[in-house]
Write an enzyme that holds these catalytic residues in place. Structure first.
Site, PDB file in Angstrom:
ATOM      1  CB  SER A 138     -22.998  -0.434 -22.095  1.00  0.00           C
ATOM      2  OG  SER A 138     -23.472   0.614 -21.242  1.00  0.00           O
ATOM      3  CE1 TYR A 139     -18.625  -6.572 -26.438  1.00  0.00           C
ATOM      4  CE2 TYR A 139     -18.617  -8.134 -24.250  1.00  0.00           C
ATOM      5  CZ  TYR A 139     -18.517  -7.739 -25.703  1.00  0.00           C
ATOM      6  OH  TYR A 139     -18.004  -8.789 -26.453  1.00  0.00           O
ATOM      7  CB  SER A 140     -23.422  -7.483 -20.526  1.00  0.00           C
ATOM      8  OG  SER A 140     -22.081  -7.985 -20.122  1.00  0.00           O
ATOM      9  CB  SER A 142     -25.128  -3.676 -26.830  1.00  0.00           C
ATOM     10  OG  SER A 142     -23.781  -3.880 -26.483  1.00  0.00           O
ATOM     11  CE  LYS A 143     -21.170  -9.316 -29.036  1.00  0.00           C
ATOM     12  NZ  LYS A 143     -20.998  -9.690 -30.435  1.00  0.00           N
TER      13      LYS A 143
END
Length: 324
Positions: A138-140, A142-143
């Site tokens: 999710s972090y990857s 979304s960024k």
């Protein structure tokens, strides 16, 4: 001097950035959501401005009169995929729109090498490698999506630039090193594989140096990687980091394949079931800790004139000192 708005100013990178901006004479406003954050940025010399990335009107008011925005706020861990998207993508879109409507001339976004990750090693990568908004992490994802918005927003009265540091560390870190120490103390720390893969790192002072150069010299619409200048063996560096806190790194290892299965199972369960706590092992933790990530910073050196201003040994010495 310039009036600057910083989001994420109460965080590790944002706080160090505010201190540097104040030192060179800029007037700095910092977006805050709590009394504690307001006190922190005020102590650094910035003017706290109450607003949330989900509040377009508050963001427009915060950006009014600013010539430059540094967007460092982001959700880095914890939360559902929807929460990552709301904070990192919708929040960035709101900040871009507010900055443009306020007449901001330049928007500098704090990106990450994680925006390229979907489980594969990153070996001597540069800015031509595609972003991965489809990433399982999710972090990857979304960024990556946030960076796409920033770069697409370049033009029509506002220039945008992205700076991508890797593995930010240094004195004052409230996330990475405390988490590592906590994992060792709790008996939950293991090397994935043998931990002897290469990784790049970026001391927080080198991140700030890159951000200021991106604001001054970055080509509109472009992204730039910055690091400490050369890779290091992951296990050796993390062992040195822990040692600065008087903590010995364990010898325990977990095969990378098993860690990947545990992460995949946990991520699937947490997306399927109404669970609030984070999974015991997630994709990002496995990739960051178990995969090579080395970066070519030729573009930043050539176009920004970037060179690291702090060496790893200097940064480790600061962490060992009582003041660090």
């Amino acid at each position: 001097m310039t009036t600057v708005l910083v989001t994420g100013g109460s965080g590790f990178v944002g706080g160090r950035l505010i201190a540097r901006l104040i030192a060179v004479g800029h007037t700095v406003r910092a977006l805050v959501r709590s009394d504690a954050a307001a006190q922190r940025v005020q102590g650094l010399g910035a003017i706290p401005v109450r607003a949330d990335l989900a509040d377009p009107e508050g963001l427009r008011a915060a950006a009014a009169g600013a010539e430059l925005v540094f967007h460092a706020a982001a959700r880095t861990d914890g939360g559902s995929r929807q929460q990552f998207w709301a904070d990192n993508v919708t929040g960035t879109a709101n900040m871009i729109r507010a900055a443009r409507e306020a007449g901001v001339a330049r928007f500098v976004h704090v990106g990450t090498e994680a925006a390229l990750m979907n489980g594969q090693p990153l070996v001597n990568v540069n800015e031509t490698v595609p972003l991965r908004p489809d990433s399982r992490a999710s972090y990857s994802a979304s960024k990556a999506a946030a960076e796409q918005l920033v770069r697409e927003a370049n033009g029509t009265g506002m220039e945008t630039v992205v700076l991508r540091p890797r593995f930010v560390w240094g004195a004052g870190d409230t996330t990475l090193l405390p988490r590592l120490v906590g994992m060792v103390d709790a008996g939950r720390f293991s090397w994935l594989g043998d931990g002897r893969h290469l990784t790049d790192t970026t001391h927080v002072d080198n991140v700030v140096e890159g951000l200021l150069l991106a604001a001054e010299r970055g080509r509109p619409g472009q992204a730039y990687f910055v690091t400490d200048g050369s890779p290091v063996v992951f296990r050796e560096f993390v062992t040195q980091l822990l040692a600065t806190q008087g903590v010995a790194a364990p010898n325990r290892s977990l095969p990378y394949g098993i860690a990947r299965i545990v992460a995949a199972t946990g991520e699937t369960l947490w997306r399927t079931l109404p669970l609030t706590a984070a999974p015991p092992l997630d994709y990002m933790s496995v990739w960051v800790s178990g995969r090579e990530c080395t970066i070519d910073i030729t573009k930043a050196r050539t176009e920004l004139g970037y060179e690291p201003i702090k060496t790893r040994q200097q940064g480790l010495a600061e962490l060992r000192s009582p003041a660090g």
